[in-house]
Design an enzyme around this catalytic site. Structure first.
Site, PDB file in Angstrom:
ATOM      1  N   ASP A 109      41.434  18.948  80.224  1.00  0.00           N
ATOM      2  CA  ASP A 109      41.122  19.895  81.293  1.00  0.00           C
ATOM      3  C   ASP A 109      41.881  21.199  81.046  1.00  0.00           C
ATOM      4  OD1 ASP A 109      39.567  18.053  82.667  1.00  0.00           O
ATOM      5  OD2 ASP A 109      41.133  17.521  84.101  1.00  0.00           O
ATOM      6  N   ARG A 160      33.566  22.149  77.508  1.00  0.00           N
ATOM      7  CA  ARG A 160      33.046  22.090  78.876  1.00  0.00           C
ATOM      8  C   ARG A 160      33.232  23.492  79.453  1.00  0.00           C
ATOM      9  NH1 ARG A 160      36.986  19.180  82.601  1.00  0.00           N
ATOM     10  NH2 ARG A 160      35.960  17.215  82.116  1.00  0.00           N
TER      11      ARG A 160
HETATM   12  C1  LIG Z   1      32.993  18.428  85.764  1.00  0.00           C
HETATM   13  C2  LIG Z   1      33.878  19.559  86.146  1.00  0.00           C
HETATM   14  C3  LIG Z   1      35.094  19.714  85.520  1.00  0.00           C
HETATM   15  C4  LIG Z   1      35.917  20.774  85.834  1.00  0.00           C
HETATM   16  N1  LIG Z   1      37.068  20.986  85.121  1.00  0.00           N
HETATM   17  C5  LIG Z   1      37.808  22.074  85.375  1.00  0.00           C
HETATM   18  C6  LIG Z   1      38.928  22.410  84.555  1.00  0.00           C
HETATM   19  O1  LIG Z   1      39.269  21.720  83.596  1.00  0.00           O
HETATM   20  N2  LIG Z   1      39.630  23.523  84.874  1.00  0.00           N
HETATM   21  C7  LIG Z   1      39.288  24.334  85.920  1.00  0.00           C
HETATM   22  O2  LIG Z   1      39.950  25.350  86.140  1.00  0.00           O
HETATM   23  N3  LIG Z   1      38.249  24.026  86.716  1.00  0.00           N
HETATM   24  C8  LIG Z   1      37.500  22.934  86.467  1.00  0.00           C
HETATM   25  N4  LIG Z   1      36.427  22.658  87.261  1.00  0.00           N
HETATM   26  C9  LIG Z   1      36.248  23.365  88.557  1.00  0.00           C
HETATM   27  C10 LIG Z   1      35.462  24.640  88.393  1.00  0.00           C
HETATM   28  O3  LIG Z   1      36.203  25.573  87.659  1.00  0.00           O
HETATM   29  C11 LIG Z   1      35.116  25.240  89.763  1.00  0.00           C
HETATM   30  O4  LIG Z   1      36.292  25.523  90.444  1.00  0.00           O
HETATM   31  C12 LIG Z   1      34.257  24.340  90.621  1.00  0.00           C
HETATM   32  O5  LIG Z   1      33.324  23.655  89.866  1.00  0.00           O
HETATM   33  C13 LIG Z   1      33.481  25.169  91.662  1.00  0.00           C
HETATM   34  O6  LIG Z   1      32.683  26.096  91.031  1.00  0.00           O
HETATM   35  P1  LIG Z   1      31.100  25.982  90.840  1.00  0.00           P
HETATM   36  O7  LIG Z   1      30.792  26.191  89.418  1.00  0.00           O
HETATM   37  O8  LIG Z   1      30.600  24.712  91.394  1.00  0.00           O
HETATM   38  O9  LIG Z   1      30.516  27.234  91.601  1.00  0.00           O
HETATM   39  P2  LIG Z   1      30.732  27.766  93.108  1.00  0.00           P
HETATM   40  O10 LIG Z   1      30.060  29.091  93.127  1.00  0.00           O
HETATM   41  O11 LIG Z   1      32.149  27.694  93.470  1.00  0.00           O
HETATM   42  O12 LIG Z   1      29.925  26.730  93.951  1.00  0.00           O
HETATM   43  C14 LIG Z   1      28.513  26.581  93.874  1.00  0.00           C
HETATM   44  C15 LIG Z   1      28.075  25.630  94.973  1.00  0.00           C
HETATM   45  O13 LIG Z   1      28.639  24.326  94.737  1.00  0.00           O
HETATM   46  C16 LIG Z   1      29.065  23.720  95.939  1.00  0.00           C
HETATM   47  N5  LIG Z   1      30.526  23.546  95.864  1.00  0.00           N
HETATM   48  C17 LIG Z   1      31.365  24.043  94.914  1.00  0.00           C
HETATM   49  N6  LIG Z   1      32.633  23.660  95.148  1.00  0.00           N
HETATM   50  C18 LIG Z   1      32.602  22.918  96.273  1.00  0.00           C
HETATM   51  C19 LIG Z   1      33.588  22.235  97.021  1.00  0.00           C
HETATM   52  N7  LIG Z   1      34.866  22.250  96.638  1.00  0.00           N
HETATM   53  N8  LIG Z   1      33.224  21.566  98.143  1.00  0.00           N
HETATM   54  C20 LIG Z   1      31.911  21.526  98.515  1.00  0.00           C
HETATM   55  N9  LIG Z   1      30.929  22.151  97.838  1.00  0.00           N
HETATM   56  C21 LIG Z   1      31.263  22.836  96.742  1.00  0.00           C
HETATM   57  C22 LIG Z   1      28.644  24.633  97.035  1.00  0.00           C
HETATM   58  O14 LIG Z   1      27.361  24.235  97.447  1.00  0.00           O
HETATM   59  C23 LIG Z   1      28.607  25.982  96.363  1.00  0.00           C
HETATM   60  O15 LIG Z   1      27.736  26.887  97.004  1.00  0.00           O
HETATM   61  C24 LIG Z   1      35.551  21.649  86.904  1.00  0.00           C
HETATM   62  C25 LIG Z   1      34.319  21.502  87.519  1.00  0.00           C
HETATM   63  C26 LIG Z   1      33.480  20.483  87.154  1.00  0.00           C
HETATM   64  C27 LIG Z   1      32.152  20.389  87.811  1.00  0.00           C
END
Ligand SMILES: Cc1cc2nc3c(=O)[nH]c(=O)nc-3n(C[C@H](O)[C@H](O)[C@H](O)COP(=O)(O)OP(=O)(O)OC[C@H]3O[C@@H](n4cnc5c(N)ncnc54)[C@H](O)[C@@H]3O)c2cc1C
Length: 283
Positions: A109, A160
């Site tokens: 991560d 990723r």
């Molecule tokens: C498999 C995976 C691994 C990840 N690994 C890392 C990592 O190693 N390092 C790192 O910094 N980040 C990591 N992340 C987190 C990522 O960086 C984002 O912070 C997180 O995924 C929210 O962003 P989004 O792309 O979903 O977009 P956003 O624009 O934040 O969200 C899009 C939509 O998703 C839904 N959503 C998003 N977050 C939430 C929530 N918390 N609760 C409810 N609904 C929500 C909502 O419907 C929102 O409108 C990971 C995410 C995933 C999916």
């Protein structure tokens, strides 16, 4: 019940492996791939780091014995990055060796920006000895990621792509979400076209649709990449992608150290924050 624990339960599969195992089985039965994360980060002593390392070794053995369709995700500060770089490297190598024995895969991560370069360096150092079975994460909110993605593609690194979950200053990360999304779109396209089995990790339906269309237009088959989403978020979308024949991997965290992970999830969406505040003031 503690309001944070109540919210955490939406985002984590439980506090024990037994609980996580049941969640993983249910996901596998519905066609999802999984990556299991043992919650933990910012470890400051060797005892904790070695406990985390051994838990991952045990986890990889259990995944194999139980026939779960899951790899693992870990954080370097959980493996002792704050203690010493070489010490952390040795711990990661032990986990990766176990993954290789069981034909499995370890995703490192990505944490806050003070660890970005160290994480990339450690990843590359492990890769030199074990070129398979390990991948890394790139965050679209960082300015530097434009360069990092080019390097990752050239070197066939398994990436990723996510937006990034930590609070970063504007001199190193896009302060405007629209720029983060634009950068994500550009990088996702690059990875889809030239990357080594990239993981498109987002719940953003617009970006997911862009990735789907782009893959279709460029004859990139559905087995050349996967979507990844977090446990408990947008289950409707997760199911839909599976029905459409895409590979979807769910990030399943478990363990007792759930607070920092839960806080990141709460911060990401203001509805979650409102939920917490409403319940605090109701008391
Ligand atoms: C498999 C995976 C691994 C990840 N690994 C890392 C990592 O190693 N390092 C790192 O910094 N980040 C990591 N992340 C987190 C990522 O960086 C984002 O912070 C997180 O995924 C929210 O962003 P989004 O792309 O979903 O977009 P956003 O624009 O934040 O969200 C899009 C939509 O998703 C839904 N959503 C998003 N977050 C939430 C929530 N918390 N609760 C409810 N609904 C929500 C909502 O419907 C929102 O409108 C990971 C995410 C995933 C999916």
């Amino acid at each position: 019940m503690n309001i944070f624990l109540f919210l955490a339960r939406r985002f984590i599969a439980g506090e024990t492996f037994e609980q996580a195992k049941e969640a993983v089985k249910r996901l596998n039965d519905r066609g999802f791939l999984v990556t299991i994360d043992i919650l933990g980060e910012s470890v400051t002593n060797k005892e904790q780091a070695e406990k985390a390392r051994d838990s991952y070794i045990e986890l990889l053995k259990n995944i194999n014995t139980l026939g779960l369709n899951s790899n693992v995700s870990l954080k370097l500060t959980q493996m002792g990055l704050d203690i010493d770089d070489s010490y952390c490297y040795e711990n990661v190598v032990k986990v990766v060796k176990t993954a290789i024995e069981h034909k499995n895969f370890v995703r490192i991560d990505m944490e806050g920006s003070r660890y970005t370069q160290k994480t990339i360096d450690t990843f590359k150092k492990v890769l030199r000895v074990y070129p398979q079975n390990i991948g890394m994460v790139i965050q679209s909110y960082l300015y530097r990621s434009k360069e990092d993605i080019i390097c990752a593609i050239e070197n066939r690194h398994r990436i990723r792509l996510c937006k990034g979950a930590y609070k970063e200053p504007p001199d190193i990360a896009f302060p405007d979400k629209r720029d983060v999304n634009k950068n994500y779109e550009e990088m996702a396209k690059k990875l889809l076209l030239k990357g080594n089995y990239p993981a498109i990790a987002t719940h953003d339906e617009r970006l997911i649709n862009i990735a789907k269309s782009y893959a279709k237009e460029n004859n990139i088959s559905k087995d050349r990449f996967e979507f990844q989403m977090l446990y408990g978020i947008r289950r409707d979308l997760q199911e839909r992608l599976i029905t459409e024949g895409y590979r979807v991997r769910i990030y399943v965290p478990y363990g007792t150290y759930w607070m920092p992970y839960t806080i990141r999830r709460i911060r990401e969406r203001k509805e979650n924050l409102w939920f917490v505040l409403r319940n605090i003031f109701r008391r």
